[in-house]
Design a protein around this motif. Sequence first.
Motif, PDB file in Angstrom:
ATOM      1  N   LYS A 371      -3.469   0.269 -18.723  1.00 25.37           N
ATOM      2  CA  LYS A 371      -1.917   0.609 -18.579  1.00 25.37           C
ATOM      3  C   LYS A 371      -1.268   0.065 -17.616  1.00 25.37           C
ATOM      4  CE  LYS A 371      -2.451   4.815 -19.853  1.00 25.37           C
ATOM      5  NZ  LYS A 371      -3.944   5.027 -19.661  1.00 25.37           N
ATOM      6  N   ALA A 372      -1.888   0.193 -16.478  1.00 31.92           N
ATOM      7  CA  ALA A 372      -1.322   0.143 -15.314  1.00 31.92           C
ATOM      8  C   ALA A 372      -1.281  -1.318 -14.660  1.00 31.92           C
ATOM      9  CB  ALA A 372      -1.690   1.081 -14.193  1.00 31.92           C
ATOM     10  N   THR A 373      -2.025  -2.297 -15.103  1.00 34.18           N
ATOM     11  CA  THR A 373      -2.551  -3.442 -14.653  1.00 34.18           C
ATOM     12  C   THR A 373      -1.139  -4.099 -14.157  1.00 34.18           C
ATOM     13  OG1 THR A 373      -4.209  -3.598 -16.360  1.00 34.18           O
ATOM     14  CG2 THR A 373      -3.428  -5.633 -15.291  1.00 34.18           C
ATOM     15  N   PRO A 374      -0.063  -4.419 -14.768  1.00 38.49           N
ATOM     16  CA  PRO A 374       0.793  -5.134 -14.083  1.00 38.49           C
ATOM     17  C   PRO A 374       1.610  -4.407 -13.049  1.00 38.49           C
ATOM     18  CG  PRO A 374       1.338  -4.884 -16.396  1.00 38.49           C
ATOM     19  CD  PRO A 374       0.049  -4.005 -16.292  1.00 38.49           C
ATOM     20  N   GLY A 375       1.865  -3.230 -13.265  1.00 34.78           N
ATOM     21  CA  GLY A 375       2.478  -2.257 -12.193  1.00 34.78           C
ATOM     22  C   GLY A 375       1.555  -2.263 -10.861  1.00 34.78           C
ATOM     23  N   SER A 376       0.344  -2.078 -11.041  1.00 27.03           N
ATOM     24  CA  SER A 376      -0.581  -2.011 -10.096  1.00 27.03           C
ATOM     25  C   SER A 376      -0.794  -3.324  -9.141  1.00 27.03           C
ATOM     26  CB  SER A 376      -2.330  -1.736 -10.523  1.00 27.03           C
ATOM     27  OG  SER A 376      -3.273  -2.209  -9.938  1.00 27.03           O
ATOM     28  N   GLY A 377      -0.828  -4.324 -10.157  1.00 22.91           N
ATOM     29  CA  GLY A 377      -1.011  -5.670  -9.364  1.00 22.91           C
ATOM     30  C   GLY A 377       0.413  -5.992  -8.342  1.00 22.91           C
ATOM     31  N   HIS A 378       1.372  -5.469  -9.098  1.00 24.13           N
ATOM     32  CA  HIS A 378       2.721  -5.734  -8.279  1.00 24.13           C
ATOM     33  C   HIS A 378       2.909  -5.247  -7.209  1.00 24.13           C
ATOM     34  CE1 HIS A 378       7.158  -5.578  -8.215  1.00 24.13           C
ATOM     35  NE2 HIS A 378       7.220  -6.840  -8.414  1.00 24.13           N
ATOM     36  N   VAL A 379       2.423  -3.759  -7.199  1.00 20.94           N
ATOM     37  CA  VAL A 379       2.761  -3.026  -5.670  1.00 20.94           C
ATOM     38  C   VAL A 379       1.568  -3.383  -4.794  1.00 20.94           C
ATOM     39  CG1 VAL A 379       4.145  -1.134  -6.836  1.00 20.94           C
ATOM     40  CG2 VAL A 379       1.453  -0.849  -6.837  1.00 20.94           C
ATOM     41  N   PHE A 380       0.418  -3.639  -5.407  1.00 22.78           N
ATOM     42  CA  PHE A 380      -0.803  -3.884  -4.563  1.00 22.78           C
ATOM     43  C   PHE A 380      -0.407  -5.325  -3.609  1.00 22.78           C
ATOM     44  CE2 PHE A 380      -5.433  -4.648  -3.576  1.00 22.78           C
ATOM     45  CZ  PHE A 380      -5.603  -3.643  -2.672  1.00 22.78           C
ATOM     46  N   ALA A 381       0.181  -6.188  -4.350  1.00 17.41           N
ATOM     47  CA  ALA A 381       0.526  -7.603  -3.855  1.00 17.41           C
ATOM     48  C   ALA A 381       1.513  -7.224  -2.846  1.00 17.41           C
ATOM     49  CB  ALA A 381       1.281  -8.285  -5.001  1.00 17.41           C
ATOM     50  N   HIS A 382       2.428  -6.397  -2.969  1.00 16.04           N
ATOM     51  CA  HIS A 382       3.366  -5.975  -1.749  1.00 16.04           C
ATOM     52  C   HIS A 382       2.590  -5.365  -0.650  1.00 16.04           C
ATOM     53  CE1 HIS A 382       7.222  -4.174  -0.413  1.00 16.04           C
ATOM     54  NE2 HIS A 382       6.282  -3.286   0.274  1.00 16.04           N
ATOM     55  N   THR A 383       1.785  -4.477  -0.961  1.00 14.37           N
ATOM     56  CA  THR A 383       1.009  -4.082   0.062  1.00 14.37           C
ATOM     57  C   THR A 383       0.120  -4.980   0.977  1.00 14.37           C
ATOM     58  OG1 THR A 383       0.717  -1.999  -1.384  1.00 14.37           O
ATOM     59  CG2 THR A 383      -0.509  -1.848   0.508  1.00 14.37           C
ATOM     60  N   LEU A 384      -0.352  -5.873   0.096  1.00 19.25           N
ATOM     61  CA  LEU A 384      -1.449  -6.947   0.811  1.00 19.25           C
ATOM     62  C   LEU A 384      -0.614  -7.817   1.838  1.00 19.25           C
ATOM     63  CD1 LEU A 384      -4.039  -7.817  -1.863  1.00 19.25           C
ATOM     64  CD2 LEU A 384      -4.462  -7.088   0.502  1.00 19.25           C
ATOM     65  N   ALA A 385       0.681  -8.050   0.901  1.00 20.15           N
ATOM     66  CA  ALA A 385       1.547  -9.149   1.656  1.00 20.15           C
ATOM     67  C   ALA A 385       2.398  -8.636   2.946  1.00 20.15           C
ATOM     68  CB  ALA A 385       2.789  -9.477   0.496  1.00 20.15           C
ATOM     69  N   THR A 386       2.692  -7.338   2.875  1.00 22.50           N
ATOM     70  CA  THR A 386       3.464  -6.789   3.951  1.00 22.50           C
ATOM     71  C   THR A 386       2.558  -6.015   5.040  1.00 22.50           C
ATOM     72  OG1 THR A 386       4.020  -4.907   2.769  1.00 22.50           O
ATOM     73  CG2 THR A 386       5.547  -6.744   2.439  1.00 22.50           C
ATOM     74  N   GLY A 387       1.387  -5.494   4.459  1.00 21.81           N
ATOM     75  CA  GLY A 387       0.588  -4.568   5.400  1.00 21.81           C
ATOM     76  C   GLY A 387       0.996  -3.204   4.939  1.00 21.81           C
ATOM     77  N   GLU A 388       2.025  -2.956   4.379  1.00 25.45           N
ATOM     78  CA  GLU A 388       2.559  -1.644   4.136  1.00 25.45           C
ATOM     79  C   GLU A 388       2.662  -1.191   2.716  1.00 25.45           C
ATOM     80  OE1 GLU A 388       2.960   0.871   6.587  1.00 25.45           O
ATOM     81  OE2 GLU A 388       2.695  -0.740   8.046  1.00 25.45           O
ATOM     82  N   PRO A 389       2.323  -0.001   2.163  1.00 25.18           N
ATOM     83  CA  PRO A 389       2.606   0.258   0.824  1.00 25.18           C
ATOM     84  C   PRO A 389       4.077   0.128   0.241  1.00 25.18           C
ATOM     85  CG  PRO A 389       2.460   2.440   2.112  1.00 25.18           C
ATOM     86  CD  PRO A 389       2.223   1.009   2.874  1.00 25.18           C
ATOM     87  N   HIS A 390       4.266  -0.240  -1.042  1.00 24.05           N
ATOM     88  CA  HIS A 390       5.452  -0.460  -1.729  1.00 24.05           C
ATOM     89  C   HIS A 390       5.699   1.330  -1.945  1.00 24.05           C
ATOM     90  CE1 HIS A 390       7.918  -0.797  -5.463  1.00 24.05           C
ATOM     91  NE2 HIS A 390       8.001  -2.083  -4.981  1.00 24.05           N
TER      92      HIS A 390
END
Length: 417
Positions: A371-390
Amino acid sequence: MRRFSISALLKEAANGHQGWERQWRAPEPKKEYDVVIVGGGGHGLATAYYLATVHGITNVAVIEKGWIGGGNTGRNTTIIRSNYLFDESAALYNHAVNLWEGLSQELNYNVMFSQRGVLMLAHNHHDVISFKRHVYANRLNGVDNEWLTPEECKEYCPPLSISKDIRYPVLGGALQRRGGTARHDAVAWGYARGADARGVDIIQNCEVTGLQRHHDGSVKAVETTKGVIGTKRVGVVAAGHTGVVMSRFGLRMPVESVPLQALVSEPVKPVFPCVVMSNAVHAYISQSDKGELVIGAGTDQYVSYSQQGGIQIINHTLDAICELFPQFTRMRMLRSWGGIVDVTPDRSPILGKTPIPGLFVNCGWGTGGFKATPGSGHVFAHTLATGEPHKINEPFSLDRFRTGYLIDEAAAAAVAH
Ligand SMILES: Cc1cc2nc3c(=O)[nH]c(=O)nc-3n(C[C@H](O)[C@H](O)[C@H](O)COP(=O)(O)OP(=O)(O)OC[C@H]3O[C@@H](n4cnc5c(N)ncnc54)[C@H](O)[C@@H]3O)c2cc1C
């Protein structure tokens, strides 16, 4: 990427459907990527997709030891809801539901998201109090959830027995109308197609076996069965095998891997209009668009990588289903299977940094991460891109097992499907 549309379909129909291209390439790994994602399930592929679309990072590899969606993404019972008790969870799962609502259009791929409603049954006094508390807490967070009497439950789901003469009579239920189901394979394929079209390399049949680090300890490369791949950032999204991957990288994770089973019946005409879950008797059921009843069980009690699970667990679930829906006692079950789910002590996911600079992890979704797939991918991409958590995944850090700021959905609901 060629868009799917009525005109494309008509054109192909006239040509005998000979002109459709492959939906993603099968590239050999490059020497180096900006980001390497370990695990080609829905979460890993969604992360790659949002890295490309939201952050413009396209030099990305998704490395999958088997085939994409062959892990828990393709094995789950597809229940989608966001009526979790704690504020942090409600924010995370509701972020996902908001994205689900536009996902088929966003991906130009029909993920068959069906908001048919998820009804969670209460069978005892504790359930009633706990679910009503969920309803109030959810409403404060802007998450839809409402309390139904047994008669209203029956009206919403006519096959349900509300007889008082059964072991666990229905005392009411919490209904999230925005909840529902989606087609799991399509989610993996839609994200894969979208990511590939933007330049992401999806590398299947390639296992990540180790991590190389610079003198300062930061990530240098991953070792795989197709050679060493250089990168500065690695996101491990390996669900039930996170413990194995991370131990190869020298880290011990607070997750246990256990089998979780599901089964489907022979297909029948539409008989079941919604999703019903019962935590007390531990069964959940919906009907797929093919007509099969899709039934899920509880986890095995023992840590294992067997991808099978104990027969007594399924028997127990079918007992519960037959008691709640007596007409299904005559159905034949077609097949059952298991997946390996990664369970954390508080039944909440881990999404964020690790002690190794450049290494990030997204795991611990246990029995309820589809159920979390889109949300998880969205915030994890932010974390990987910026080095910091969403801000949404900030509370779900690995650090919480050191600080004690747990998000204890296990105590809140006992189940997280
Ligand atoms: C029977 C069952 C029922 C469920 N029901 C529900 C439900 O109704 N609703 C819900 O929300 N959730 C449900 N879940 C949970 C849900 O399926 C998972 O939480 C979710 O799919 C996890 O997605 P993922 O992409 O993280 O993992 P996966 O899809 O498992 O992807 C991880 C991938 O990593 C790959 N991998 C592992 N190790 C390596 C390596 N060393 N190198 C390269 N690749 C590697 C694996 O092959 C796998 O493909 C259920 C799970 C099961 C098993």
